[in-house]
Write an enzyme that holds these catalytic residues in place. Structure first.
Site, mmCIF file in Angstrom:
data_model
loop_
_atom_site.group_PDB
_atom_site.id
_atom_site.type_symbol
_atom_site.label_atom_id
_atom_site.label_comp_id
_atom_site.label_asym_id
_atom_site.label_seq_id
_atom_site.Cartn_x
_atom_site.Cartn_y
_atom_site.Cartn_z
ATOM 1 N N GLY A 296 0.811 -1.182 -0.176
ATOM 2 C CA GLY A 296 0.044 0.021 -0.035
ATOM 3 C C GLY A 296 0.856 1.369 0.033
ATOM 4 O O GLY A 296 2.074 1.192 0.088
ATOM 5 N N GLY B 291 2.876 3.473 1.470
ATOM 6 C CA GLY B 291 3.663 3.684 2.705
ATOM 7 C C GLY B 291 4.057 5.278 2.846
ATOM 8 O O GLY B 291 4.377 5.508 3.985
ATOM 9 N N ARG B 292 4.143 5.683 2.020
ATOM 10 C CA ARG B 292 4.603 7.080 1.895
ATOM 11 C C ARG B 292 4.130 8.116 0.962
ATOM 12 O O ARG B 292 4.801 9.135 0.766
ATOM 13 C CB ARG B 292 6.202 7.187 1.899
ATOM 14 C CG ARG B 292 6.752 6.533 0.746
ATOM 15 C CD ARG B 292 8.346 6.595 0.549
ATOM 16 N NE ARG B 292 8.812 5.702 -0.632
ATOM 17 C CZ ARG B 292 9.954 5.719 -1.053
ATOM 18 N NH1 ARG B 292 10.672 6.824 -0.250
ATOM 19 N NH2 ARG B 292 10.339 5.013 -1.668
ATOM 20 N N LYS C 161 4.431 11.940 -3.301
ATOM 21 C CA LYS C 161 5.496 11.015 -2.638
ATOM 22 C C LYS C 161 6.154 11.736 -1.659
ATOM 23 O O LYS C 161 7.102 12.480 -1.842
ATOM 24 C CB LYS C 161 6.053 10.216 -4.096
ATOM 25 C CG LYS C 161 6.873 9.116 -3.379
ATOM 26 C CD LYS C 161 7.439 8.397 -4.687
ATOM 27 C CE LYS C 161 8.138 6.991 -4.511
ATOM 28 N NZ LYS C 161 8.404 6.412 -5.778
ATOM 29 N N GLY D 259 7.946 6.858 5.960
ATOM 30 C CA GLY D 259 7.070 7.719 5.115
ATOM 31 C C GLY D 259 7.499 9.062 4.362
ATOM 32 O O GLY D 259 7.004 9.596 3.619
ATOM 33 N N ARG E 223 -2.336 -0.539 -9.570
ATOM 34 C CA ARG E 223 -1.391 -1.246 -9.868
ATOM 35 C C ARG E 223 -1.902 -2.624 -10.253
ATOM 36 O O ARG E 223 -2.750 -3.020 -9.835
ATOM 37 C CB ARG E 223 -0.063 -1.075 -8.919
ATOM 38 C CG ARG E 223 0.218 0.115 -8.664
ATOM 39 C CD ARG E 223 0.693 0.113 -7.049
ATOM 40 N NE ARG E 223 0.692 1.572 -6.504
ATOM 41 C CZ ARG E 223 2.137 2.195 -6.512
ATOM 42 N NH1 ARG E 223 2.861 1.380 -6.550
ATOM 43 N NH2 ARG E 223 2.177 3.400 -6.059
ATOM 44 N N ASP F 291 3.770 -4.574 -7.774
ATOM 45 C CA ASP F 291 3.132 -3.565 -6.997
ATOM 46 C C ASP F 291 3.685 -2.117 -7.637
ATOM 47 O O ASP F 291 3.309 -1.081 -7.598
ATOM 48 C CB ASP F 291 3.344 -3.447 -5.494
ATOM 49 C CG ASP F 291 4.846 -3.748 -5.002
ATOM 50 O OD1 ASP F 291 5.222 -4.695 -5.601
ATOM 51 O OD2 ASP F 291 5.537 -2.696 -4.614
ATOM 52 N N ASN F 292 4.734 -2.598 -8.598
ATOM 53 C CA ASN F 292 5.256 -1.245 -9.287
ATOM 54 C C ASN F 292 4.763 -1.200 -10.757
ATOM 55 O O ASN F 292 5.448 -0.532 -11.641
ATOM 56 C CB ASN F 292 6.921 -1.416 -9.116
ATOM 57 C CG ASN F 292 7.253 -1.205 -7.670
ATOM 58 O OD1 ASN F 292 6.464 -0.728 -6.880
ATOM 59 N ND2 ASN F 292 8.427 -1.461 -7.452
#
Ligand code: AMP
Ligand code: MG
Length: 487
Positions: free
Chosen positions: A90, A92-93, A113, A126, A183, A252-253
């Protein structure tokens, strides 16, 4: 041209509800200041480029201010990382601030980001460091200028906020733009958690908003998957043709839109090296340059698995089977153009492979070779390039075939050939050492090199006066830079 206050939001992803994301406010960074902005990316939002210079710009994208209509959300997803399933990832930052639409009616996600911790931060702080934010900014805009689909970058905001990586660094934020931040891992998350209704809702959302033309097809989800396969085949063909190594092709990317997404320890090849690994924590070379091709298919299979509730396994398998032939066709087409060829012959694939093998053996600069090949008529160009090869006899044999092949093309004028080749063979690429020079200066407060590099890379095919130093092979120190994977 709009002022910052005039942006119009329509937060379609946020409206999907709490099953998909969590409301989180950005955590501001200290003394936010503009490092660099892309006027081309600002134009996507109809923004007047002058607004980047106003204090409120740095405040908005440094997490201090927010539009009333923004709905900042951290998205949940999962994914396969280095081949193993990670059930909970998820944002995260990063935060999806909202979706803005422009005068042409296009929607753009504003994704900030480095905006602080979220429920998906796990052990992370984060934050994003200035170094990695500059790299993402430069790469997104440079890929776009090369004609390689990518998320875009609006700006980088620097700060005084300290962050700890291998050493103390400074936090920064990068504002990323993309038509969607969904994604492969989003589909995987709802599939593996068996959240059937949410999975269905996600699939409908993606189909309706991002693949509307597939709705007309007899099997809309199959048509959508096919489109995703096609886009990825084309994307990866472009990476391979231009020497871009992503470095962290975890699912996830991988963007559902088939655009380059999530920049980490990426690199453009300097010397041609099929086995190049840009990610120093990739000990097995899973994401090495040449492995990007089969990994593209592996990732699509992972997505296919997550689509089994909507599409039969046979249809998925058949569609996956399209990836490699499509990839090969796109790749060969691009390489033919890079060689200045306008027609197709059966042996062209071999001609390309033999050249790459020779380049590999001699460590020839991948970008400059093609550029110089187009500088002069074929006969003269190969005579000049010959000295770069250790295996001269091998190169001569290749060059004889190439010259004969060019001859069979018919007689384009010298100028036509040069123009055609220079339009596909960049002079300037984002070499790691160039990025590193710009970062070193930026870390001491001088952003001028970031600006210059961004400017040069925005016209990669055009020779620019006084910019010779950006079109050189790297110096020895810059050849094998270890790019930190912590970002
Ligand atoms: P990446 O390798 O950047 O694609 O990140 C993989 C996962 O780790 C994603 O869920 C990120 O949001 C998360 N992540 C990476 N860096 C940080 C950080 N400094 N703080 C919190 N989460 C992070
Ligand atoms: Mg990521």
């Amino acid at each position: 041209m709009k002022a910052l206050d005039d942006l119009t939001f329509d937060n379609r992803f946020a409206r999907l509800g709490d099953g998909f994301s969590t409301h989180v406010l950005p955590e501001p960074i200290d003394a936010p200041r503009l490092v660099v902005a892309s006027s081309a990316a600002m134009a996507l939002l109809d923004l007047d480029p002058a607004v980047a210079q106003t204090p409120v710009f740095a405040e908005l994208f440094g997490g201090h201010k927010l539009w009333a209509e923004a709905e900042p959300r951290a998205m949940v997803y999962s994914g396969h990382q280095f081949g193993s399933y990670n059930p909970q990832l998820g944002d995260g930052r990063g935060l999806l601030l909202g979706e803005v639409y422009n005068a042409a009616g296009e929607h753009w996600d504003l994704h900030l980001k480095g905006a602080g911790q979220t429920p998906y931060s796990r052990m992370g702080d984060g934050r994003a460091v200035l170094r990695s934010s500059i790299r993402e900014f430069l790469a997104s805009e440079a890929l776009h200028a090369l004609g390689i689909p990518s998320s875009r970058a609006l700006c980088v905001i620097g700060s005084d906020t300290p962050v700890w990586r291998e050493k103390q660094e400074r936090a920064a934020m990068v504002l990323r733009l993309a038509p969607s931040h969904i994604r492969f891992g989003h589909f995987e998350y709802f599939y593996y958690t068996q959240k059937t209704e949410l999975h269905q809702q996600l699939a409908e959302h993606v189909l309706k908003l991002h693949f509307p033309e597939c709705q007309e097809q007899p099997e809309p989800y199959l048509a959508m998957f096919r489109e995703i396969v096609e886009r990825n085949a084309e994307l990866i063909a472009k990476w391979q043709a231009y020497g871009f190594c992503h470095g962290v092709m975890n699912t996830d990317n991988m963007s559902i839109l088939g655009i380059t997404f999530d920049f980490g320890p990426f690199a453009f090849l300097d010397d041609f090296d099929a086995h190049f690994i840009c990610n120093h924590s990739d000990h097995e070379g899973r994401y090495s340059f040449s492995n990007q091709v089969p990994i593209g298919q592996w990732n699509l299979s992972a997505l296919a698995q997550a689509l089994t509730p909507y599409i039969s396994v046979e249809a998925l398998r058949e569609t996956l089977g399209l990836y490699l032939p499509l990839y090969q066709a796109h790749y060969l087409d691009l390489m033919r153009r890079r060689l200045g060829l306008t027609t197709a012959e059966d042996d062209d694939q071999k001609l390309v492979e033999r050249l790459l093998q020779l380049m590999q053996n001699s460590g020839v600069d991948y970008t400059l070779f093609f550029r110089r090949l187009g500088d002069e008529p074929a006969v003269l160009a190969v005579a000049q390039l010959r000295d770069d090869f250790v295996d001269r006899a091998g190169f001569d044999a290749w060059a004889d075939e190439y010259k004969a092949r060019v001859e069979r093309e018919g007689n384009a004028s010298e100028t036509q050939r040069r123009e055609r080749m220079h339009a596909v063979n960049p002079l300037y690429i984002l070499r790691n050492y160039l990025a590193q020079n710009a970062i070193t200066a930026a870390e001491s407060g001088d952003y001028s090199e970031v600006h210059r590099l961004h400017e040069v890379l925005s016209k990669p095919f055009e020779e620019q006066a006084g910019m010779e130093q950006y079109a050189q092979r790297p110096p020895d120190w810059g050849k094998h830079l270890e790019i930190s994977c912590s970002s």
